[in-house]
Structures are given as structure tokens and as C-alpha cells.
Design an enzyme around this catalytic site. Structure first.
Site, PDB file in Angstrom:
ATOM      1  CG  HIS A  27      -1.887  -1.042   1.316  1.00 21.69           C
ATOM      2  ND1 HIS A  27      -1.596  -2.325   1.750  1.00 21.69           N
ATOM      3  CD2 HIS A  27      -3.192  -1.046   0.984  1.00 21.69           C
ATOM      4  CE1 HIS A  27      -2.689  -3.062   1.686  1.00 21.69           C
ATOM      5  NE2 HIS A  27      -3.675  -2.312   1.228  1.00 21.69           N
ATOM      6  CG  ASP A  42      26.186   2.645  -8.855  1.00 18.73           C
ATOM      7  OD1 ASP A  42      26.629   2.090  -9.879  1.00 18.73           O
ATOM      8  OD2 ASP A  42      25.851   3.846  -8.825  1.00 18.73           O
TER       9      ASP A  42
END
Length: 156
Positions: free
Chosen positions: A76, A127
Site C-alpha cells: 500500500h 554502485d
């Protein structure tokens, strides 16, 4: 117990939380990125080629928590009231320990938001440092605290 994301016919569905009470909720998740000591030195000295590893990873984790419902199909969308990320270099690991705390006042919990924040922060650390080490390991991502709502408190 049954899995709440499946109906009586076994079909996936979004859980109806409309009858649940709005309560204050909190979740804490943790994880780590394990790396070689020489890779951790880039973090400690602030000399990574892409910049401030921990600062960028912190912002990435906060952004990820806010986008969890866009990433996890049956989550949700929630009015998140607070996201805190702590990224701590640990020479004993060696690597970076990550902890995310997410709060809301709503009808469902924020465990997925905390887990997503830790996951994306870990991916961002990877990264930022992959140019010097591709063998880093993102590990042990788990919920360590959940409180609020019908099921009450959980602590690992």
C-alpha cells in the site's frame, strides 16, 4: 495462519486495510555491505571516484522507502512520517552496516519500506564502489523491530 496476499481461490490481491485502525507504526531493518579493507578505505577517506558514498547511499535509501509501493506490487502507498538511515563503516566486518527506521500513522505497517531503504542503500554503496571491487556482498537484510497495529511488537 494464512498468507494475506492471496484470496480464497489462491489469487494474489492487495489486502483490504480499510477496516483496520490507524495507529502509530515503526519498523527498523538492517543489513550490511561486506568489502575488502582497501575498499572500505575509500569510504573512510572520502576518496571514492563517485563522491560521498555514505551521503549518497543515505539519500537513495530515503528515496527508496518513499517509493516502496511503486516497487513491490501489493504494498500500500503509505504516508511516511519519518525515514532515518544510518550507514556505519565497520573495520571488523569489513564494510558498511546499514540501519533504516521508518515511521507512519496508518492502517498497515512499514516493514517493507524499511527493508527497501536498506536494500537500495546497500545497492548504492555497491554502485559507488564497484570500480574498485566487484566482489562486495550485500548481506543479512532483515527486520529487527516492528511495532504498532494488531500484531503488536516484534523484535529480532
Amino acid at each position: 495462519m494464512s498468507l494475506s496476499h492471496f484470496d480464497k481461490d489462491g489469487q494474489a490481491h492487495m489486502v483490504d486495510v480499510s477496516e483496520k485502525a490507524v495507529t502509530d507504526r515503526i519498523a527498523v531493518a538492517e543489513g550490511a555491505v561486506r568489502m575488502r579493507p582497501e575498499t572500505l578505505d575509500y569510504v573512510l577517506k572520502g576518496t571514492a571516484k563517485k563522491g560521498d558514498v555514505l551521503g549518497i547511499a543515505r539519500i537513495a535509501g530515503i528515496m527508496a522507502a518513499k517509493k516502496t509501493a511503486d516497487l513491490i506490487p501489493l504494498c500500500h502507498p503509505l504516508p511516511i512520517t519519518k525515514v532515518t538511515l544510518d550507514l556505519t563503516p565497520d573495520t571488523d566486518l569489513p564494510g558498511v552496516r546499514i540501519s533504516a527506521t521508518v515511521k507512519t500513522s496508518g492502517q498497515t505497517g512499514v516493514e517493507m519500506e524499511a527493508l527497501t531503504a536498506v536494500s537500495v542503500a546497500g545497492l548504492t554503496v555497491y554502485d559507488m564502489l564497484k570500480a574498485v571491487e566487484k566482489s562486495m556482498v550485500i548481506e543479512v537484510i532483515r527486520v529487527t523491530l516492528k511495532d504498532g497495529g494488531k500484531s503488536g511488537r516484534y523484535e529480532a
